[in-house]
Write a protein that holds these residues in place. Structure first.
Motif, PDB file in Angstrom:
ATOM      1  N   THR A 108       0.610  -1.224  -0.061  1.00  0.00           N
ATOM      2  CA  THR A 108       0.127   0.193   0.009  1.00  0.00           C
ATOM      3  C   THR A 108       0.801   1.269   0.001  1.00  0.00           C
ATOM      4  OG1 THR A 108      -0.081   0.122   2.275  1.00  0.00           O
ATOM      5  CG2 THR A 108      -1.543  -1.087   1.325  1.00  0.00           C
ATOM      6  N   GLY A 109       2.117   1.182   0.271  1.00  0.00           N
ATOM      7  CA  GLY A 109       2.915   2.420   0.761  1.00  0.00           C
ATOM      8  C   GLY A 109       2.938   3.008   1.963  1.00  0.00           C
ATOM      9  N   ARG A 110       2.001   2.609   3.017  1.00  0.00           N
ATOM     10  CA  ARG A 110       1.797   3.130   3.901  1.00  0.00           C
ATOM     11  C   ARG A 110       2.877   2.753   5.006  1.00  0.00           C
ATOM     12  NH1 ARG A 110      -3.715   0.769   4.231  1.00  0.00           N
ATOM     13  NH2 ARG A 110      -5.060   2.276   3.366  1.00  0.00           N
ATOM     14  N   ALA A 111       3.569   3.848   5.826  1.00  0.00           N
ATOM     15  CA  ALA A 111       4.536   3.533   6.758  1.00  0.00           C
ATOM     16  C   ALA A 111       4.186   3.991   8.064  1.00  0.00           C
ATOM     17  CB  ALA A 111       5.848   4.374   6.187  1.00  0.00           C
ATOM     18  N   TRP A 112       4.729   3.108   8.966  1.00  0.00           N
ATOM     19  CA  TRP A 112       4.414   3.570  10.436  1.00  0.00           C
ATOM     20  C   TRP A 112       5.865   3.994  10.983  1.00  0.00           C
ATOM     21  CZ3 TRP A 112       1.430   0.115   7.777  1.00  0.00           C
ATOM     22  CH2 TRP A 112      -0.047   0.377   7.960  1.00  0.00           C
ATOM     23  N   VAL A 113       5.952   4.969  11.672  1.00  0.00           N
ATOM     24  CA  VAL A 113       7.363   5.490  12.440  1.00  0.00           C
ATOM     25  C   VAL A 113       7.196   5.835  13.554  1.00  0.00           C
ATOM     26  CG1 VAL A 113       6.809   7.950  11.536  1.00  0.00           C
ATOM     27  CG2 VAL A 113       9.059   7.044  11.961  1.00  0.00           C
ATOM     28  N   GLY A 114       8.169   5.480  14.454  1.00  0.00           N
ATOM     29  CA  GLY A 114       8.209   5.795  15.865  1.00  0.00           C
ATOM     30  C   GLY A 114       9.088   7.000  16.239  1.00  0.00           C
ATOM     31  N   ASN A 115       9.309   7.211  17.462  1.00  0.00           N
ATOM     32  CA  ASN A 115      10.036   8.333  17.808  1.00  0.00           C
ATOM     33  C   ASN A 115      10.389   8.057  19.239  1.00  0.00           C
ATOM     34  OD1 ASN A 115       8.561  10.463  19.747  1.00  0.00           O
ATOM     35  ND2 ASN A 115       7.161   9.438  18.161  1.00  0.00           N
ATOM     36  N   PHE A 116      11.653   8.425  19.574  1.00  0.00           N
ATOM     37  CA  PHE A 116      12.217   8.324  21.200  1.00  0.00           C
ATOM     38  C   PHE A 116      11.170   8.610  22.124  1.00  0.00           C
ATOM     39  CE2 PHE A 116      17.176   8.209  20.303  1.00  0.00           C
ATOM     40  CZ  PHE A 116      16.987   7.310  19.365  1.00  0.00           C
ATOM     41  N   GLY A 117      10.561   9.918  22.040  1.00  0.00           N
ATOM     42  CA  GLY A 117       9.305  10.321  23.011  1.00  0.00           C
ATOM     43  C   GLY A 117      10.124  11.317  24.003  1.00  0.00           C
ATOM     44  N   PHE A 118      11.554  11.201  24.288  1.00  0.00           N
ATOM     45  CA  PHE A 118      12.085  11.876  25.102  1.00  0.00           C
ATOM     46  C   PHE A 118      13.708  12.136  24.725  1.00  0.00           C
ATOM     47  CE2 PHE A 118      12.348   7.570  26.771  1.00  0.00           C
ATOM     48  CZ  PHE A 118      13.572   7.427  26.947  1.00  0.00           C
ATOM     49  N   ASP A 119      14.413  12.927  25.356  1.00  0.00           N
ATOM     50  CA  ASP A 119      15.772  13.132  24.684  1.00  0.00           C
ATOM     51  C   ASP A 119      16.791  11.987  25.858  1.00  0.00           C
ATOM     52  OD1 ASP A 119      18.335  13.786  24.379  1.00  0.00           O
ATOM     53  OD2 ASP A 119      18.368  15.808  25.057  1.00  0.00           O
ATOM     54  N   LEU A 120      16.828  10.792  24.836  1.00  0.00           N
ATOM     55  CA  LEU A 120      17.527   9.763  25.450  1.00  0.00           C
ATOM     56  C   LEU A 120      19.018   9.991  25.931  1.00  0.00           C
ATOM     57  CD1 LEU A 120      17.737   6.622  25.901  1.00  0.00           C
ATOM     58  CD2 LEU A 120      18.319   6.141  23.897  1.00  0.00           C
ATOM     59  N   MET A 121      19.667  10.727  25.114  1.00  0.00           N
ATOM     60  CA  MET A 121      21.000  11.007  25.059  1.00  0.00           C
ATOM     61  C   MET A 121      21.380  11.971  26.329  1.00  0.00           C
ATOM     62  SD  MET A 121      22.452   8.377  23.509  1.00  0.00           S
ATOM     63  CE  MET A 121      21.679   7.378  22.052  1.00  0.00           C
ATOM     64  N   GLY A 122      20.417  12.965  26.280  1.00  0.00           N
ATOM     65  CA  GLY A 122      20.484  13.880  27.134  1.00  0.00           C
ATOM     66  C   GLY A 122      19.872  13.534  28.543  1.00  0.00           C
ATOM     67  N   GLY A 123      19.397  12.479  28.903  1.00  0.00           N
ATOM     68  CA  GLY A 123      18.891  11.951  30.251  1.00  0.00           C
ATOM     69  C   GLY A 123      17.570  12.449  30.599  1.00  0.00           C
ATOM     70  N   ALA A 124      16.747  12.809  29.723  1.00  0.00           N
ATOM     71  CA  ALA A 124      15.465  13.475  30.133  1.00  0.00           C
ATOM     72  C   ALA A 124      14.499  12.466  30.573  1.00  0.00           C
ATOM     73  CB  ALA A 124      14.861  14.163  28.756  1.00  0.00           C
ATOM     74  N   PRO A 125      13.570  12.773  31.300  1.00  0.00           N
ATOM     75  CA  PRO A 125      12.575  11.636  31.946  1.00  0.00           C
ATOM     76  C   PRO A 125      11.960  11.057  31.135  1.00  0.00           C
ATOM     77  CG  PRO A 125      12.325  14.140  32.920  1.00  0.00           C
ATOM     78  CD  PRO A 125      12.983  14.256  31.804  1.00  0.00           C
TER      79      PRO A 125
END
Length: 297
Positions: A108-125
């Motif tokens: 279909t050409g549809r894509a699903w994409v995630g994201n970190f949700g927080f600044d992992l490398m910066g140590g965010a909550p």
């Protein structure tokens, strides 16, 4: 089970997202900023696409064009037939942190994409975030809420599986004809959701398995999944039973089934996942081993 593990690609910074496509191994390397392909044994390596803002998930549209995540500027890029590169979708303003892995439905050409949700490398909550659907015309729609670091994903039989690296689980969603998703359910549950928000506490004991990048389903319906904190790839049956594992003696952050017979398990390996350790070193690799059950289909 003890298996021979061989190195097929070395000298990389942090490899991710291995895919078997058109008889070749494809993968990305974060800090050399490129999508690569190679023969199954690692020879004939080619730079397919340069992504200065850090590559992540990759996939192909029904007509064969490559699309790839540009993580830090929150875009998905598309390589046209003439080799030019254009923006396929722009998720700026929608995500709180860098984009992550992606699965593309080549029918279909549809894509699903995630994201970190927080600044992992910066140590965010630590906290949950949203999984997005990108339609073939580049339009972006929120697909599922409250996912804990949505990462490696796979489509099979009208079901989307999503690894939640900070959620101790692999979630399943029925995919409707219009691309919308049904309610989330557990496909595999390894532990409880984190109760702490500080990164040190979560990484230090609240994750039993940290499911990262994953393969397609194999012919028995099992999923090979990288355990980002366990230094291994695990073969998981629906329900959460771990029936096999590969432990190469280093960190494993993604895996994929491929090879001519579908029995080669590729492992994206590095000493750790920390950007300040990986960015200026070339200690990452793509490893490979042979498994008993091939990829489905």
């Amino acid at each position: 089970m003890s298996r021979e593990i061989r190195t097929v690609v070395d000298g990389m910074s942090f490899t991710e997202c291995p895919r078997w496509h058109d008889g070749r191994l494809w993968f990305v390397d974060f800090y050399t900023h490129a999508v690569y392909s190679a023969a199954g044994d690692g020879s004939d390596r080619r730079t397919e696409l340069e992504i200065p803002a850090q590559p992540s998930g990759i996939g192909w549209l029904p007509d064969g064009r490559l699309i790839a995540v540009s993580a830090r500027d929150h875009r998905i890029l598309r390589r046209e037939d003439d080799g030019s590169v254009v923006t396929h979708a722009d998720l700026s303003g929608r995500v709180p942190a860098q984009l992550n892995d992606m699965i593309v439905d080549e029918a279909t050409g549809r894509a699903w994409v995630g994201n970190f949700g927080f600044d992992l490398m910066g140590g965010a909550p630590v906290g949950p975030t949203t999984l997005y659907r990108v339609d073939p015309d580049g339009s972006v729609t929120a697909a599922a809420e409250d996912l804990w670091f949505p990462n490696g994903s796979v489509l099979s039989g009208g079901v989307l599986l999503v690894d939640e690296t900070f959620g101790n689980r692999i979630s399943a969603f029925d995919v409707h004809d219009d691309g919308s998703l049904g309610p989330r359910r557990d496909w595999a549950r390894f532990g409880d959701l984190p109760t702490a928000s500080d990164l040190e506490s979560v990484l230090g004991g609240q994750l039993t398995v940290a499911p990262d990048g994953c393969s397609v389903l194999d012919a028995e319906g099992c999923l090979w999944v990288a355990d980002a904190l366990g230094g291994r790839a695990i073969r998981v049956r629906e329900g959460g039973e771990i029936v096999d594992s590969v432990e190469p003696g280093t960190g494993v952050y993604a895996c994929g089934l491929g090879g001519a017979d579908g029995r080669t398990l590729y492992l994206c390996a590095a000493p750790d996942f920390l950007e300040h350790n990986r960015r200026d070193t070339r200690e990452a690799a793509v490893l490979a081993t042979t498994v008993d059950v091939p990829a489905a289909g």
